[in-house]
Design a protein around this motif. Structure first.
Motif, mmCIF file in Angstrom:
data_model
loop_
_atom_site.group_PDB
_atom_site.id
_atom_site.type_symbol
_atom_site.label_atom_id
_atom_site.label_comp_id
_atom_site.label_asym_id
_atom_site.label_seq_id
_atom_site.Cartn_x
_atom_site.Cartn_y
_atom_site.Cartn_z
ATOM 1 N N THR A 264 -3.130 26.499 -38.068
ATOM 2 C CA THR A 264 -2.201 27.641 -38.045
ATOM 3 C C THR A 264 -2.866 28.902 -37.500
ATOM 4 N N LEU A 265 -4.205 28.942 -37.524
ATOM 5 C CA LEU A 265 -4.900 30.101 -36.975
ATOM 6 C C LEU A 265 -4.660 30.227 -35.478
ATOM 7 N N ASP A 266 -4.545 29.076 -34.778
ATOM 8 C CA ASP A 266 -4.278 29.100 -33.337
ATOM 9 C C ASP A 266 -2.896 29.666 -33.027
ATOM 10 N N GLU A 267 -2.017 29.655 -33.997
ATOM 11 C CA GLU A 267 -0.664 30.187 -33.820
ATOM 12 C C GLU A 267 -0.605 31.683 -34.111
ATOM 13 N N GLY A 268 -1.770 32.269 -34.375
ATOM 14 C CA GLY A 268 -1.805 33.703 -34.651
ATOM 15 C C GLY A 268 -1.542 34.056 -36.101
ATOM 16 N N LYS A 269 -1.517 33.061 -36.971
ATOM 17 C CA LYS A 269 -1.276 33.321 -38.389
ATOM 18 C C LYS A 269 -2.600 33.334 -39.137
ATOM 19 N N ASP A 270 -2.715 34.249 -40.075
ATOM 20 C CA ASP A 270 -3.906 34.292 -40.933
ATOM 21 C C ASP A 270 -3.730 33.340 -42.111
ATOM 22 N N ILE A 271 -4.842 32.872 -42.631
ATOM 23 C CA ILE A 271 -4.824 32.036 -43.829
ATOM 24 C C ILE A 271 -4.906 32.944 -45.052
ATOM 25 N N ILE A 272 -3.941 32.827 -45.933
ATOM 26 C CA ILE A 272 -3.881 33.670 -47.124
ATOM 27 C C ILE A 272 -3.844 32.793 -48.375
ATOM 28 N N ASN A 273 -4.835 32.992 -49.226
ATOM 29 C CA ASN A 273 -4.901 32.319 -50.537
ATOM 30 C C ASN A 273 -4.730 30.798 -50.432
ATOM 31 N N TRP A 290 -9.259 30.702 -49.982
ATOM 32 C CA TRP A 290 -9.699 31.206 -48.679
ATOM 33 C C TRP A 290 -8.696 32.206 -48.113
ATOM 34 N N ASN A 291 -9.235 33.316 -47.593
ATOM 35 C CA ASN A 291 -8.484 34.245 -46.755
ATOM 36 C C ASN A 291 -9.243 34.326 -45.440
ATOM 37 N N ALA A 292 -8.598 33.939 -44.342
ATOM 38 C CA ALA A 292 -9.331 33.816 -43.082
ATOM 39 C C ALA A 292 -8.498 34.302 -41.904
ATOM 40 N N THR A 293 -9.210 34.723 -40.858
ATOM 41 C CA THR A 293 -8.569 35.128 -39.617
ATOM 42 C C THR A 293 -9.397 34.617 -38.446
ATOM 43 N N LEU A 294 -8.753 34.467 -37.285
ATOM 44 C CA LEU A 294 -9.419 33.918 -36.095
ATOM 45 C C LEU A 294 -9.611 35.005 -35.049
ATOM 46 N N ASP A 295 -10.839 35.132 -34.524
ATOM 47 C CA ASP A 295 -11.118 36.007 -33.391
ATOM 48 C C ASP A 295 -10.941 35.169 -32.132
ATOM 49 N N LYS A 296 -9.827 35.358 -31.437
ATOM 50 C CA LYS A 296 -9.513 34.503 -30.286
ATOM 51 C C LYS A 296 -10.497 34.696 -29.140
ATOM 52 N N SER A 297 -11.128 35.872 -29.054
ATOM 53 C CA SER A 297 -12.063 36.118 -27.954
ATOM 54 C C SER A 297 -13.333 35.279 -28.087
ATOM 55 N N THR A 298 -13.717 34.965 -29.314
ATOM 56 C CA THR A 298 -14.934 34.176 -29.544
ATOM 57 C C THR A 298 -14.647 32.802 -30.128
ATOM 58 N N GLY A 299 -13.438 32.615 -30.656
ATOM 59 C CA GLY A 299 -13.114 31.345 -31.294
ATOM 60 C C GLY A 299 -13.711 31.202 -32.675
ATOM 61 N N LEU A 300 -14.249 32.298 -33.217
ATOM 62 C CA LEU A 300 -14.882 32.243 -34.538
ATOM 63 C C LEU A 300 -13.879 32.600 -35.632
#
Length: 488
Positions: A264-273, A290-300
């Motif tokens: 779901t991170l590739d879809e621009g959605k953050d992971i919440i709880n 987990w609360n997570a977000t994706l930096d699309k410029s680095t893929g991290l």
């Protein structure tokens, strides 16, 4: 008037040529009158021609050297202009000083540091335009170059219009052809922003390492960086966590939904709880959120992780306790509702929390919270004689708040509205916590009005029957009434 070298050389050549010719003519005339030797004349003539030739050769050599020197000077000027143009167009302040500290060369950027022109700096030292403390600091670093005879790197602070700037200066010695130091060069780089970035990065690293929550940087399959908190939670060292794909630490039952969540991170959605289970080094399992977000410029992926194992266990225990309490309360309510005596429960603030059906009937109130703790809003309370007011502080409810247990206190309750009287027995029990502090009280109300009335009726009928069969009232010594049988 200054005469050029070319004119001086040409003039000298002509003068010397004339002198040689003149000397030759004079000498020939003198020798010719003294001797008739023709060979000698030719020798003299040859010497004159040789002198003229040598003088001409020297003349052309000097002229050639003058041309070379002029070309060298032109090349030197050209090189200086080229060097000045290069250093003027660089963003680094550059300077060259004599050993005594006088400026030989400065570029535009260096001039801007002191808001001066080159001609205002050349030939001057730092002590001519800077505070002594600052000038001494610069001079000490210059002397260090002379002492070490090699380049040094030093950080220098300079106050400018927009605030304080930090420069990294490379200072180096300049040697002449005898390998002696004749000047000191300096190239400075403004590292103010770099310093701020380094400080921010240092602060970020400190925050990363000291954070109570676990902080994670990862790609789609492996950890890139983890802070000590995650190692403490799972029991693995940092190197152990980085050495394997993170999927090897996740409970197999949670792998599918974990990777579905990562997608779901590739879809621009953050992971919440997002919650999943991880396998610790000791073999135990822990729940992490987990609360997570994706930096699309680095893929991290950047994530904040918390251990909620204890929280979930406490929540489960609380749920179980709540269910047990609810079940117990339901059983208690069922028991209370089936008790004929009235029962009320109040807290330490004298607020009624619960009353059973019999109590509601007695007080004629359906809302438990509206029942008065000391009955004063509903009844007048008397001793059994029906005349003497019963003190409120002696009621079982009040006494139970002090930790006292009371049983079957006989009183009469007179309804304030209907004036109806009821004979009741009141009992009180305190409820204490683990610190032996009273937190609630239980009061039971047993209505004995009917029983008392029956008792009175029985006594009255008994007396009537005894009179009929020959018994009469008599007074005992103690003042009590008794009956005796009369003679027929």
């Amino acid at each position: 008037m200054k005469i050029s070298a070319k004119i001086r050389i040409t003039t000298g050549y002509i003068i010397n040529l004339v002198v040689i010719i003149a000397i030759g003519i004079i000498y020939l005339n003198q020798i010719a009158s003294l001797t008739e030797n023709v060979a000698w004349h030719w020798v003299l003539f040859g010497l004159i021609i040789l002198s003229i030739g040598m003088l001409t050769t020297v003349f052309f050599m000097l002229k050639h050297q003058l041309k070379i020197k002029k070309q060298y000077e032109l090349d030197l000027i050209k090189s200086k202009k080229l060097l000045q143009s290069i250093i003027d167009n660089t963003s680094n302040p550059i300077s060259v000083k004599k050993l005594n500290g006088e400026y030989l060369l400065v570029n535009n950027q260096y001039q801007k540091l002191f808001q001066s022109k080159a001609e205002d700096l050349i030939g001057k030292t730092n002590h001519d335009f800077l505070p002594k403390a600052v000038a001494d600091r610069y001079r000490n670093s210059d002397m260090e170059v002379i002492k070490e005879e090699k380049e040094i790197h030093i950080e220098e602070t300079m106050e400018q219009q927009d605030g304080e700037h930090i420069y990294l200066s490379v200072k180096f010695p300049l040697f002449d052809n005898t390998n002696r130091i004749y000047a000191i060069g300096s190239i400075s780089t403004d590292i103010t922003e770099r310093k701020k970035t380094e400080q921010s990065l240092k602060a970020a690293n400190t925050f990363f390492d000291l954070s109570i929550d676990s902080l994670v940087i990862a790609d789609k399959t492996s950890f890139v960086r983890v802070n000590p908190s995650l190692s403490n939670i799972l029991g693995y060292t940092t190197s152990e966590l980085l050495a394997k794909p993170f999927s090897s630490f996740i409970l197999s039952e949670d792998l599918t939904r974990t990777f579905e969540e990562i997608k779901t991170l590739d879809e621009g959605k953050d992971i919440i709880n997002f919650k999943n289970r991880w396998i610790c080094k000791d073999g135990s399992t822990k729940w992490l959120t987990w609360n997570a977000t994706l930096d699309k410029s680095t893929g991290l992926i950047y994530a904040v992780v918390r251990d909620i194992t204890e929280e979930l266990e406490l929540k489960q225990e609380a749920e179980e306790e709540r269910n047990e309490l609810l079940e117990s309360q339901q059983k208690l309510n069922m028991i209370l509702e089936n008790i004929s005596d009235g029962v009320i429960v109040a807290n330490s603030d004298k607020q009624v929390l619960m009353a059973n059906y019999s109590a509601n009937e007695l007080f004629k109130i359906e809302d438990d919270y509206s029942i008065s703790f000391d009955f004063s809003d509903h009844f007048e309370v008397f001793y059994p004689d029906g005349k003497t007011t019963f003190p409120s502080q002696e009621l079982p409810a009040q006494r139970a708040l002090t930790g006292e247990i009371t049983n079957d206190v006989d009183v009469i309750l007179k309804n304030l509205e209907t004036k109806e009287k009821r004979r009741v027995l009141l009992s009180g029990r305190p409820i204490v916590n683990s610190q032996n502090i009273v937190v609630a009280v239980v009061v039971t109300i047993k209505d004995i009005s009917v029983y008392k009335k029956l008792e009175e009726d029985l006594e009255r009928k008994d007396m009537e029957s005894r009179t009929v069969i020959g018994y009469k009232r008599s007074q005992t010594k103690k003042g009590k009434t008794k009956t005796s049988k009369s003679a027929e």
